[in-house]
Design an enzyme around this catalytic site. Structure first.
Site, PDB file in Angstrom:
ATOM      1  N   TYR A 144      10.258   4.959   1.347  1.00  0.00           N
ATOM      2  CA  TYR A 144      10.527   3.625   1.903  1.00  0.00           C
ATOM      3  C   TYR A 144       9.253   2.795   1.810  1.00  0.00           C
ATOM      4  O   TYR A 144       8.163   3.284   2.104  1.00  0.00           O
ATOM      5  CB  TYR A 144      10.957   3.755   3.371  1.00  0.00           C
ATOM      6  N   ASP A 239       1.588   4.140  -1.152  1.00  0.00           N
ATOM      7  CA  ASP A 239       1.966   3.497   0.094  1.00  0.00           C
ATOM      8  C   ASP A 239       1.585   4.437   1.227  1.00  0.00           C
ATOM      9  O   ASP A 239       2.268   5.426   1.496  1.00  0.00           O
ATOM     10  CB  ASP A 239       3.473   3.201   0.095  1.00  0.00           C
ATOM     11  N   LYS A 267       0.723  -0.030  10.045  1.00  0.00           N
ATOM     12  CA  LYS A 267       0.853   0.788  11.247  1.00  0.00           C
ATOM     13  C   LYS A 267      -0.496   1.027  11.963  1.00  0.00           C
ATOM     14  O   LYS A 267      -0.959   0.128  12.650  1.00  0.00           O
ATOM     15  CB  LYS A 267       1.594   2.082  10.925  1.00  0.00           C
TER      16      LYS A 267
END
Ligand SMILES: *Cc1c(COP(=O)(O)O)cnc(C)c1O
Length: 429
Positions: A144, A239, A267
């Site tokens: 994702y 990522d 994050k």
């Protein structure tokens, strides 16, 4: 455990907010329940609007590596806030956080901050396309990268065929340059490179895929992905929005020994405020506006509060913090694995450092999305509900992972193990 106030708020929220939420997984749909409305949170503990307390293993889905409202981080944000919430102009905090990122990601020479991980990954793709002058990108099934049109794509019927958009609203044209490969299958990627030789701008991967279970990859596979990129002149984009800063060395790139061309972060880097970032070596980053032609911007990018939250969070991530995360992770594994075994392994615990996942099924943990048993949902819903009712908050989806923070204690882990022992016998097939 009564949750009447949560239920009342949810009824009201559903009138005003789509499904009552602002991000779909929060709606608890995949665990067949109603969301819990939080009132406040501190350290590892969240308190809901009915006054129930839970030990939180979601931790805002990753950013809160020091737990909720860490006093030092909060104090620093408050101090920054008093000086202005947004400048729309350069300030020293951006330099300081960029330096801290570079220290932990030695292959990054220059950083660009964004306001979310989605934005970071999206911009990394644009940069790779701008640098290479190529259009095609490869992503992996089970990774994702945020809700980016060109990446909300599932594999189609065959490797050479284009993927299928995983959401309406995405034009065929947009995904006609997105190729989807399975994880842990270097031949599949080799095949794509032979079919699209000289056309692939970038291969995007979560080197530690953690958004569809925790699908730990072989280093060998990641090394070969890098080799194929190099041979063809495509850029490798890691990522690391979830994996970044979860490891003592910084990123998973250091752990697996593979250096990507571009890294996307998010994050933890924002310590609970909205931040993303991407970075690469100088020659790549110089292609970005205002130095180069590839455009990307943001009204709130480099926001002073967000930079302060990030700086404070990273400053607290010292050797001691990683020692603590390590020992909590090992303890979790030591306590939970025998309990799962004694109950016939309805789940396998997959754990790497402070990240863990209850992998459905008693087989070896999967490395590919299509190896996850289709029956994952029901059993996990029972587990989730049982744990929640005993005061332990797990992610409300079988495919989402758990997070440990430096605010968790051995007592929290022991309590979780006891709750699990209690819950497992009640779990249906
Ligand atoms: C969370 C996540 C994103 C998206 O970040 P947002 O801040 O939610 O936009 C992208 N990639 C990975 C690997 C993520 O875990």
């Amino acid at each position: 455990m009564e949750r009447q106030n949560s239920e009342a708020l949810h009824s009201e929220a559903r009138v005003h907010l789509v499904g009552g939420v602002n991000s779909p997984v929060r709606a608890f749909k995949s665990v067949h329940g109603n969301p819990v409305y939080f009132q406040e949170a501190s350290g590892a503990i969240v308190i809901d609007v009915d006054g129930n307390e839970y030990v939180d293993f979601v931790q805002s889905w990753g950013p809160l590596v020091h737990g909720h409202s860490h006093p030092e981080i909060i104090a620093n944000i408050a101090e920054a806030m008093a000086k202005g919430t947004s400048f729309g102009a350069p300030h020293e905090g951006e330099i300081e956080l960029a330096k801290m990122v570079k220290e932990r990601f030695p292959h990054i020479d220059m950083v660009r901050f964004t306001s979310s991980g989605t934005e970071a990954a999206m911009s990394a793709v644009r940069l790779a396309r701008g640098v290479t002058g190529r259009d095609h990108i490869v992503k992996f099934d089970g990774c994702y990268h945020g809700h980016i049109d060109s990446l909300l794509v599932n594999s189609g019927s065959g490797l050479a065929t284009f993927g299928i958009a995983s959401s309406p609203g995405i034009p065929d044209d947009t995904i006609s340059t997105t190729l989807v490969a399975p994880l842990d299958d270097i031949d599949a990627l080799r095949y794509l490179f032979s079919e699209y030789s000289g056309k692939i701008a970038a291969v995007l991967i979560e080197p530690l895929p953690a958004n569809n279970g925790l699908l730990i990859q072989r280093n060998e596979f990641l090394r070969k992905v890098k080799d194929l990129c190099e041979e063809d002149g495509a850029l490798l984009v890691f990522d690391e929005v979830i994996s970044g800063f979860r490891f003592r060395s910084g990123g998973y790139s250091e752990v697996c020994g593979v250096v990507p061309d571009i890294t996307a972060l998010g994050k933890i880097i924002g310590g609970g405020l909205p931040v993303g970032a991407y970075g690469a070596r100088e020659e790549v980053m110089r292609q970005l506006s205002p130095l180069g032609p590839v455009y990307q911007a943001g009204t709130l990018s480099g926001n002073p509060l967000a930079m302060m939250a990030g700086k404070s969070t990273l400053a607290l991530l010292d050797e001691e913090a990683y020692d603590l995360l390590d020992s909590l992770g090992s303890m979790l594994e030591k306590l939970l694995v025998p309990i799962l075994e004694a109950n016939g392994n309805p789940f396998r615990l997959v754990r790497i450092e402070s990240l863990f996942w209850f992998s459905p099924g008693d087989d070896e943990p999967p490395r590919r999305a299509d190896q996850i048993p289709g029956t994952a949902g029901k059993k996990y819903a029972d587990l989730h509900k049982g744990m929640l009712d005993r005061g332990y908050m797990l992610a409300p989806s079988a495919y989402e992972i758990g997070f440990l923070s430096t605010a968790h204690t051995e007592e929290h882990i022991r309590g979780m193990a006891a709750a699990l022992e209690d819950v497992l016998p009640e779990i249906g097939e």
